[in-house]
Design a protein around this motif. Structure first.
Motif: not given
Length: 327
Positions: A186-196
């Motif tokens: 029901q929600r889009p993919n989470r956005i992470y701050e960086d690769l790690t």
């Protein structure tokens, strides 16, 4: 929502991941140590290509001599062609190996709707564009999980174009058993701050242990890209369309694989410890053709066979192909 729908969603859902399921978190963004064979394999440069299929641009990767017989590698749900980076080079000496990204996954375009016949059409189009049909010997398909279900549809609808298909840990449930599917998103993919941060949250689906963290890390790094969130936030997120199964669900529910009148030979393969293809499911799947479909079991492997036992997987496929029927 009816009681039946609630029960179906309960059955479809997966257990919540534990900290141990985030296999790459302890490495804090660093690459796990890898054996020499793995580094040599992923060091083999692949060529890339694209073909448009019903308005979507489909990406593929290619190894080996285009003049050799063709091998099409098909990835699973939410995955991508880089899952084969450490497998494909072992076949490139004898085969023209091509691994596409299905629409909605990897570096291929997303769609407004998805269907099994459309995915099968993508496989045929990639084979045509990459030259796999140019050889006098028809190409072979090697397909994992959800890609195996797609490839069974391909074998049913377009099997006369192929010499056969090796279907790896794809589940066809016996009558009366629930079909395992990813839960509704029901929600889009989470956005992470960086690769790690993104690597730390990568996990296999369905959840399982895997000792080869170097292979998990490789596919995780190719599972993400820079994205902009709904609120304008910049960061790293997963490449796959989070609503793919919501768009596909009706057809997935109606898909009938109780009669496998494929137009080319098929062979099944499973992980010994797979939770999806246990002994009862295996026996049922073998019974879907007469004579029974052969089932190869890879020891000490879970669902993600080529991650758990990559060299045993390569050896098993090589053995199958050496004795494959005349084509």
């Amino acid at each position: 929502m009816s009681a039946a729908d609630k029960e179906k969603d309960r059955v479809d859902s997966r257990a919540e991941p534990a900290e141990a399921d985030f296999l790459l978190k302890p490495y804090k963004g660093k690459r796990p140590p890898a054996p020499e064979w793995f580094d040599l394999a992923i060091g083999k440069q692949a060529r890339t290509g694209r073909v448009e299929v019903d308005g979507a641009s489909i990406n593929w990767r290619q190894w080996g001599d285009p003049g050799k017989p063709g091998m099409l590698l098909a990835h699973g749900n939410g995955a991508h062609s880089h899952w084969w980076d450490f497998i494909a080079p072992f076949f490139a000496e004898d085969w023209n190996v091509v691994a596409p990204d299905f629409s909605g996954m990897g570096d291929s375009d997303w769609r407004d709707s998805y269907g099994f016949s459309a995915f099968a059409k993508e496989q045929v189009a990639v084979c045509e564009a990459a030259g796999l049909f140019a050889h006098q010997q028809k190409p072979i398909i090697v397909a994992h999980s959800f890609g195996g279900i797609i490839s069974l549809v391909t074998a049913l609808q377009h099997g006369d174009h192929f010499s056969g298909a090796v279907i790896v840990d794809s589940h066809i449930e016996p009558p009366g058993k629930d079909r395992p599917r990813p839960p509704k998103r029901q929600r889009p993919n989470r956005i992470y701050e960086d690769l790690t941060a993104a690597l730390a949250r990568f996990r296999l689906a369905p959840l399982q242990p895997c000792e080869n963290h170097f292979a998990v890390d490789h596919i995780a790094r190719h599972s993400i890209r820079e994205m902009t969130g709904e609120k304008g936030e910049q960061g790293i997120s997963w490449k796959f369309d989070p609503f793919l199964f919501s768009k596909l669900r009706a057809e997935w529910d109606e898909l009938d694989l109780t009669r496998l009148d494929t137009k080319c030979p098929i062979v099944f393969m499973r992980g010994e410890k797979s939770e999806l293809v246990g002994p009862d499911v295996s026996a049922y799947m073998q019974s879907l053709q007469d004579p029974p479909v052969p089932m190869i079991t890879i020891p000490d492997a879970y669902h993600h066979v080529m991650l758990d036992q990559p060299l045993a997987f390569v050896a098993a496929v090589r053995g199958l192909l050496a004795a494959w029927p005349e084509r």
